[in-house]
Design an enzyme around this catalytic site. Structure first.
Site, PDB file in Angstrom:
ATOM      1  N   PRO A  22     153.971 -31.613   4.219  1.00  0.00           N
ATOM      2  CA  PRO A  22     154.240 -32.701   3.274  1.00  0.00           C
ATOM      3  C   PRO A  22     152.979 -33.006   2.478  1.00  0.00           C
ATOM      4  O   PRO A  22     151.907 -33.172   3.060  1.00  0.00           O
ATOM      5  CB  PRO A  22     154.616 -33.879   4.199  1.00  0.00           C
ATOM      6  CG  PRO A  22     153.972 -33.567   5.510  1.00  0.00           C
ATOM      7  CD  PRO A  22     153.940 -32.074   5.620  1.00  0.00           C
ATOM      8  N   MET A  23     153.097 -33.062   1.151  1.00  0.00           N
ATOM      9  CA  MET A  23     151.938 -33.312   0.288  1.00  0.00           C
ATOM     10  C   MET A  23     152.314 -34.316  -0.792  1.00  0.00           C
ATOM     11  O   MET A  23     153.253 -34.078  -1.561  1.00  0.00           O
ATOM     12  CB  MET A  23     151.443 -31.995  -0.327  1.00  0.00           C
ATOM     13  CG  MET A  23     150.855 -31.034   0.689  1.00  0.00           C
ATOM     14  SD  MET A  23     150.421 -29.420  -0.002  1.00  0.00           S
ATOM     15  CE  MET A  23     152.044 -28.645  -0.058  1.00  0.00           C
ATOM     16  N   CYS A 105     147.342 -39.161   7.653  1.00  0.00           N
ATOM     17  CA  CYS A 105     146.789 -39.364   6.320  1.00  0.00           C
ATOM     18  C   CYS A 105     145.607 -40.335   6.380  1.00  0.00           C
ATOM     19  O   CYS A 105     145.730 -41.429   6.950  1.00  0.00           O
ATOM     20  CB  CYS A 105     147.862 -39.911   5.386  1.00  0.00           C
ATOM     21  SG  CYS A 105     147.277 -40.153   3.688  1.00  0.00           S
ATOM     22  N   LYS A 144     153.186 -36.111  13.067  1.00  0.00           N
ATOM     23  CA  LYS A 144     152.101 -35.290  12.526  1.00  0.00           C
ATOM     24  C   LYS A 144     150.811 -36.089  12.628  1.00  0.00           C
ATOM     25  O   LYS A 144     150.727 -37.206  12.112  1.00  0.00           O
ATOM     26  CB  LYS A 144     152.369 -34.897  11.077  1.00  0.00           C
ATOM     27  CG  LYS A 144     151.353 -33.907  10.511  1.00  0.00           C
ATOM     28  CD  LYS A 144     151.782 -33.411   9.134  1.00  0.00           C
ATOM     29  CE  LYS A 144     150.845 -32.314   8.634  1.00  0.00           C
ATOM     30  NZ  LYS A 144     149.493 -32.827   8.307  1.00  0.00           N
ATOM     31  N   ASN A 216     148.254 -27.113  11.954  1.00  0.00           N
ATOM     32  CA  ASN A 216     148.046 -27.337  10.523  1.00  0.00           C
ATOM     33  C   ASN A 216     146.549 -27.439  10.263  1.00  0.00           C
ATOM     34  O   ASN A 216     145.782 -27.803  11.139  1.00  0.00           O
ATOM     35  CB  ASN A 216     148.764 -28.642  10.126  1.00  0.00           C
ATOM     36  CG  ASN A 216     148.507 -29.057   8.687  1.00  0.00           C
ATOM     37  OD1 ASN A 216     148.209 -30.219   8.418  1.00  0.00           O
ATOM     38  ND2 ASN A 216     148.629 -28.138   7.760  1.00  0.00           N
ATOM     39  N   GLY A 217     146.149 -27.080   9.038  1.00  0.00           N
ATOM     40  CA  GLY A 217     144.758 -27.274   8.639  1.00  0.00           C
ATOM     41  C   GLY A 217     144.002 -25.975   8.441  1.00  0.00           C
ATOM     42  O   GLY A 217     143.816 -25.208   9.384  1.00  0.00           O
ATOM     43  N   GLY A 218     143.580 -25.722   7.207  1.00  0.00           N
ATOM     44  CA  GLY A 218     142.687 -24.609   6.913  1.00  0.00           C
ATOM     45  C   GLY A 218     143.309 -23.235   6.872  1.00  0.00           C
ATOM     46  O   GLY A 218     142.598 -22.241   6.643  1.00  0.00           O
ATOM     47  N   GLY A 238     149.853 -25.839   3.680  1.00  0.00           N
ATOM     48  CA  GLY A 238     149.999 -26.830   2.634  1.00  0.00           C
ATOM     49  C   GLY A 238     149.583 -26.310   1.283  1.00  0.00           C
ATOM     50  O   GLY A 238     150.365 -25.690   0.562  1.00  0.00           O
ATOM     51  N   ARG A 239     148.328 -26.522   0.935  1.00  0.00           N
ATOM     52  CA  ARG A 239     147.862 -26.186  -0.409  1.00  0.00           C
ATOM     53  C   ARG A 239     147.954 -24.705  -0.732  1.00  0.00           C
ATOM     54  O   ARG A 239     148.214 -24.327  -1.868  1.00  0.00           O
ATOM     55  CB  ARG A 239     146.439 -26.714  -0.613  1.00  0.00           C
ATOM     56  CG  ARG A 239     146.465 -28.187  -0.923  1.00  0.00           C
ATOM     57  CD  ARG A 239     145.148 -28.906  -0.677  1.00  0.00           C
ATOM     58  NE  ARG A 239     145.327 -30.294  -1.061  1.00  0.00           N
ATOM     59  CZ  ARG A 239     145.976 -31.204  -0.328  1.00  0.00           C
ATOM     60  NH1 ARG A 239     146.491 -30.857   0.828  1.00  0.00           N
ATOM     61  NH2 ARG A 239     146.118 -32.446  -0.756  1.00  0.00           N
TER      62      ARG A 239
END
Length: 340
Positions: A22-23, A105, A144, A216-218, A238-239
């Site tokens: 989710p972004m 967040c 999350k 999640n992450g990186g 994500g990105r």
């Protein structure tokens, strides 16, 4: 035309092998429609929506999605158990396959509302929220989170937080493998400066098995994500998925054993043009759709012109789906020239 996939518990559990994070301002319904064209299997997430916005605002607007997006999870932000329960009931009625609580967040705005990563300091309150949400639906309720915040000891504090979630009956955890520094770092800096600690997530997953734990992450490539699948139950990008969306076309084969050929850029552009035509009839401006498509041609000759056409021409008054075909031509032209 896409067909809506199943959103039962088994299908959602399978879909968690690979999810798109989710972004905020990015994973809206138009973005999710595009991503579903690229992967039939992955779990998609909404942007974070506050429980207050759903309960006290325009719930229909906030909860709207196309059935073809399924399986799709709604991410909620909030810390009032009763309000979260009401929002969860509305999400259940809207048909979401999973309801997720944001405890990761780090933005100041989120902290001021007492939700997001700051809640990692209040595991008992989060557990109360999870219990209230579970009582409001038979769909999976997930959380999350980060591995910790500020000066927390990530061994003790994360275990305590996770144990509270398990006791509350959480169905799965998505863990961003970085601390969130709520004092001194911006949300952007929180995505890169705190060091990644995948091993901590690996240990958490081993300790909590059989509870599903997703990492999640990186993660910037599918290859890196596949490596992590040896240690966790799923991965979340994500990105990388947003900026280079065509990588999602390989997800079904790599993570779900699909044998069908991946979709092509041309088929995606035609499908999105059809979608834009349908949405135009409901008053949707083309640029609200096209902005999510800028990275589709990354790495191809003509990609710069492709992005320029979609970002500039889609904003012009009266812009329609013909803009998408002009963007596709900007990529096809050099490819045809090379072939000739």
């Amino acid at each position: 035309m896409l067909q809506s996939p199943r959103n039962d518990a088994d299908a959602v559990k399978r879909a968690r092998r690979f999810s798109v994070a989710p972004m905020m301002d990015w994973t809206d319904r138009h973005c999710r429609y595009l991503h579903r064209l690229l992967t039939r299997e992955a779990l998609l997430f909404t942007e974070m929506v506050t429980s207050a916005a759903i309960v006290h605002g325009d719930a229909q607007r906030h909860l709207r999605f196309d059935p073809v997006e399924q399986p799709v999870a709604l991410q909620l932000g909030g810390s009032d158990p009763a309000e979260l329960a009401k929002a969860t009931r509305l999400a259940h009625d809207a048909g979401y396959a999973e309801i997720n609580l944001n405890v990761g967040c780090p933005s100041d705005r989120v902290q001021s509302g007492r939700f997001g990563a700051c809640l990692m300091a209040e595991p008992d309150l989060v557990a109360e929220c999870v219990r209230a949400m579970r009582d409001a639906t038979d769909r999976p309720v997930t959380v999350k989170c980060r591995i910790g915040i500020d000066d927390q000891d990530t061994e003790q504090s994360l275990d305590r937080f996770a144990d509270a979630m398990v006791t509350a009956g959480v169905d799965a955890l998505y863990v961003h493998a970085r601390k969130a520094w709520l004092k001194g770092l911006s949300p952007k800096e929180n995505r890169t400066i705190p060091p990644l600690d995948y091993d901590r997530v690996h240990r958490l997953r081993a300790r909590l098995t059989p509870l599903p734990v997703m990492l999640n992450g990186g993660l910037e490539t599918l290859e890196a994500a596949q490596v992590e699948m040896a240690h966790v139950d799923g991965v979340m990008l994500g990105r990388a998925a947003y900026h280079t969306p065509m990588l999602l076309a390989e997800v079904d084969r790599r993570f779900f054993g699909a044998t069908a050929e991946p979709v092509t850029l041309e088929s995606i552009m035609h499908a999105m043009a059809d979608y834009a035509d349908r949405e135009a009839g409901q008053g949707t401006r083309l640029n609200n759709i096209a902005r999510h498509m800028l990275g589709l041609a990354n790495g191809l000759p003509g990609a710069r012109q492709f992005r320029q056409i979609l970002s500039v021409d889609a904003c012009r008054p009266g812009a329609d789906s013909a803009v998408m075909f002009r963007a596709l031509e900007a990529v096809n032209r050099p490819r045809l020239a090379e072939a000739g």
